[in-house]
Structures are given as C-alpha cells and as structure tokens.
Write an enzyme that holds these catalytic residues in place. Structure first.
Site, short mmCIF file in Angstrom:
data_model
loop_
_atom_site.label_atom_id
_atom_site.label_comp_id
_atom_site.label_asym_id
_atom_site.label_seq_id
_atom_site.Cartn_x
_atom_site.Cartn_y
_atom_site.Cartn_z
N HIS A 1 12.07 13.64 108.07
CA HIS A 1 13.30 12.62 107.95
C HIS A 1 13.08 12.37 106.36
O HIS A 1 12.22 12.41 105.70
CB HIS A 1 13.19 11.58 108.83
CG HIS A 1 12.02 10.68 108.41
ND1 HIS A 1 10.63 10.90 108.70
CD2 HIS A 1 12.02 9.68 107.51
CE1 HIS A 1 9.84 10.00 108.22
NE2 HIS A 1 10.80 9.15 107.63
N ASP B 1 14.27 8.98 104.29
CA ASP B 1 14.64 7.29 104.79
C ASP B 1 15.90 6.89 104.74
O ASP B 1 16.64 7.20 103.83
CB ASP B 1 13.74 6.70 103.67
CG ASP B 1 12.14 6.98 103.72
OD1 ASP B 1 11.63 7.25 104.86
OD2 ASP B 1 11.39 6.94 103.10
N HIS C 1 10.27 14.20 104.45
CA HIS C 1 8.88 14.07 104.79
C HIS C 1 8.46 13.55 106.23
O HIS C 1 9.23 13.32 107.01
CB HIS C 1 8.29 12.92 103.80
CG HIS C 1 8.93 11.54 103.92
ND1 HIS C 1 10.17 11.35 103.36
CD2 HIS C 1 8.69 10.52 104.66
CE1 HIS C 1 10.65 9.89 103.68
NE2 HIS C 1 9.49 9.59 104.50
N ARG D 1 5.65 0.59 101.08
CA ARG D 1 6.82 1.46 100.71
C ARG D 1 7.80 0.43 99.77
O ARG D 1 8.15 -0.53 100.25
CB ARG D 1 7.71 2.11 101.85
CG ARG D 1 8.42 3.19 101.26
CD ARG D 1 9.29 3.97 102.49
NE ARG D 1 10.38 3.31 102.69
CZ ARG D 1 11.02 3.73 103.97
NH1 ARG D 1 10.58 4.21 105.01
NH2 ARG D 1 12.24 2.88 104.36
C1 SIN Z 1 7.87 6.74 105.74
O1 SIN Z 1 8.42 7.52 106.41
O2 SIN Z 1 8.24 6.52 104.79
C2 SIN Z 1 6.31 6.69 105.84
C3 SIN Z 1 5.58 8.20 105.54
C4 SIN Z 1 4.24 8.02 105.85
O3 SIN Z 1 3.86 7.23 106.87
O4 SIN Z 1 3.34 8.78 105.64
#
Ligand code: SIN
Length: 398
Positions: A215, A217, A364, A380
């Site tokens: 996905h 974000d 990602h 984040r």
């Molecule tokens: C996210 O989806 O922003 C987090 C990614 C992760 O936990 O590696």
C-alpha cells in the site's frame, strides 16, 4: 500481552487487537451492580467518567515485557481527539530545483550504497537532525530519485519528539492519521507497534498465506503524503523488515500501448472502510473517512517521472469502468506491482535507522515474520504533498 496495533493495513485481519476496552453495554452486562454504585458517585467522579477514554499501551505492558527503550513513544489512543476535514493547501515541492549534486546533504564522510540498481539506497555518515534547509531540499530530491533511502545511526529517536516533528514539517503540513495511535502529546507522530509471539503469528496467518499488504499511505486524502519518514525505536534482531516497490519502474515496464490506455483514467481511493473498521472495534476515529479520485498514472513534481498510483488497500474502482472491467485492470496492476521483485527493495531495521520514502511513487509493506515476542516500535512522520497530477502520455521512440 502481545499487541498488534493498527496501521494503514488495519482493515486486514493482521490487526487482531484494536482498542479492547469494553463498550458501555458490555461493561454493564459484566458488572450488574455498577449501576447502583454509580448513583452514589460524586459529581467529580461522574465528570471524570464522562471524559473520553484514553488508552495507553504503557498501562498494558505485562510483567514479562522487556521495557521499551523509548517509553514516551508507546502508542496512545485518545477517544477525545477529533479533527475537522483536512483543508486544501498549496504544496511547495522541496525537491524541485534542489541541487542535484547533493552537496549539502551528502557531506564529508558520507557513504551511499544502492540496495538495487533502480530502487532504494542506504546512507551512513550523515546526521538528518543537523541538515540545513538546502540539505533537506536535497534529501527530498534524493528520496524522489531513489524512492526509498535508509539513513543509519541517526539521533532522531534520542531528541525531543518535537524536533522530529519539526524536521518533517519542512516537507509539508503533517498528516494526522484518522484512526492510528500516536505518541502522547504528539498527534503528528503515528506509532506502529507490534510484539508478535508464536500463537499470535499463527492467528495472523490463520486466514492468510502471507502478511504482505502492499500500500501507499492514506491515498484517499485529496493531497496524499509525499516524503515520508519512519524511524526505529525498538526493532526485532531479525525480521520485521519493510519492503518497498518502485511504482515508476512498474509503470516503465508496461508496453507503450498499455501505458497510453492507462493515461487519462482516474481511480477512487477510499478511507471510509478504515474508519468503519476502527468504529467496529471500538477504536478511535479522529476524522471521518473520505474518498478521492486520483489519476491512475501520476507525475512526480521534482523528477517528472510517471508512476502507477494504485494500491489494493485504498483503491476501490476505476472511474467510468464497469465493475468487472475495473476489477480485472486493478488486479492486473496489483499483481504486476506485487511480483516485481526486480523493482523492489527490502530495508532491514536497526536501532538508529530512519527510513524515508516518497509515498507518491512507491508502495510498501511491513513484513510480519518474527515470532520471538520482540517489540517492533516505529514512529511515522507523514508530510502531505500535492494533489496528484497527471501529464500527458509521451510516445516512446520505437
Ligand atoms: C506503514 O505502513 O507506514 C508502516 C510500515 C511498517 O510497519 O513497516
């Protein structure tokens, strides 16, 4: 107790625990004498009870839990935190016009290593918290070119959280996640927290073959995130990597005829299900869910590169296509993006690592593959970018 807290992928069954506090009704069922006791409560006690609930992960740490290295980053869910819809703003792309020699970013003693030819790099010998504004602009350009860059041995986690917030603010207004937990007092820091042991892992994989959930974000926002930061607080020794896919390269691999057909198409992205999922689990909802229409192929404002802009978590339908047509095309694109290991990169976390990706041109996925009960705690910072733009298809030389 092992916890799996919500992230972007919270509408998937890997999030097995949202906010487990009982509802009013359930609490009444469980303790029938409480109603009577309530009548005897003071006005002060009643007022305290009427306050929105705040759930703190720190209160739920079992006796056996290895303490968090940065306990002030443990997630907090504040049921009283509410925001109005996001307002439009003019995005100023910091990477556009940044010095492509990166002289203020890659300063003396730096080491840059590419993870794969097209996608991902690692940098050491640079301290992000010390960058000048010119260095930050060059950072946006480097990340746009490489799609994802892991900076090692950073001091971001050791600094007061507001300094991390200030760094992210250089790139755009910081997004506050509608349903995700935060660090206490820092709504702009979205927290990702998992401790996975064997039984939890079995539960996660009970109905799925893999934990991979590609996905980008919050693409349902009118101005989805751009240069996005995720930094390590506690990470498993082995496992819990994050995988990235380069959606410029995914676009480049398509045939000219196919590319041409994709141009001009728009897709609906929705955050409504994410909010509904949180409501159903008695989780938090800080802002109501929205939908947006975005071009299927977007152009990066700094590099001019075109990228596929769809993801299975938030993209719902191609505008103007019938359901079966939309499903067939989107599924082809998701498969194409997901299987492109020759345009993907995998970042291994370590204490002090800050990973920065360009959310406009990548997808990602967290990789949930450790069963040791070790904590994976990340923060984040999510600066918003421009409303996705499309530039016309350009025929390629035969
Ligand atoms: C996210 O989806 O922003 C987090 C990614 C992760 O936990 O590696």
């Amino acid at each position: 107790m092992a916890t799996v807290t919500s992230t972007e992928t919270q509408n998937l069954p890997i999030s097995v625990q949202a906010d487990p506090q009982p509802t009013e009704e359930k609490a009444a069922e469980e303790k029938p004498t409480e109603e009577k006791a309530a009548e005897e409560k003071t006005a002060e006690e009643k007022a305290a009870e009427a306050k929105p609930k705040i759930r703190r992960a720190i209160d739920e740490e079992g006796d056996n839990a290895v303490p968090a290295t940065y306990p002030h980053y443990l997630p907090v869910w504040d049921h009283g935190e509410k925001y109005p819809p996001l307002e439009p703003f003019e995005h100023i792309e910091k990477g556009k016009g940044a010095d492509p020699t990166f002289k203020d970013l890659l300063t003396e003693g730096f080491k840059l290593q590419h993870l794969t030819p097209t996608t991902g790099s690692e940098v050491s010998g640079v301290q992000l918290s010390k960058l000048s504004d010119a260095g930050k602009d060059q950072l946006a350009l480097l990340v746009a070119q490489r799609k994802v860059v892991a900076f090692r041995n950073q001091d971001l986690a050791d600094l007061p959280p507001q300094e991390a917030v200030a760094l992210g603010s250089h790139f755009g207004p910081l997004h506050i996640h509608p349903t995700g937990p935060t660090a206490e007092g820092h709504p702009e820091l979205m927290i990702v927290h998992r401790t996975v042991n064997t039984s939890e892992y079995d539960l996660i994989l009970g109905n799925r073959n893999s934990t991979v959930a590609w996905h980008s974000d919050v693409t349902y926002e009118k101005q989805p995130p751009a240069t996005t930061f995720l930094y390590a607080l506690d990470v498993p020794e082995v496992g819990g990597d994050t995988a990235f896919v380069n959606q410029v390269e995914a676009y480049n691999r398509l045939s000219p005829l196919f590319k041409e057909r994709l141009h001009g198409l728009k897709a609906v992205h929705s955050g409504i299900e994410q909010v509904e999922f949180s409501k159903k689990r008695e989780g938090i909802v800080k802002r109501e869910g929205i939908t947006s229409e975005h071009p299927l192929v977007r152009t990066h404002p700094a590099t001019g590169e075109k990228a596929l802009f769809v993801n299975k978590i938030f993209t719902r339908k191609i505008v103007g296509f019938k359901d079966e047509e939309s499903e067939a095309l989107l599924n082809f694109l998701y498969d194409h993006i997901g299987r492109g290991i020759d345009y993907q990169a995998r970042v291994k976390w370590a204490p002090g690592t800050v990973v920065i990706w360009d959310n406009r041109v990548t997808s990602h996925s967290a990789i949930v593959d450790w069963t040791t009960g070790e904590r994976r705690l990340l923060a984040r910072i999510t600066p918003q970018g421009e409303a996705p733009i499309e530039t016309p298809y350009v025929a390629e030389p035969k």
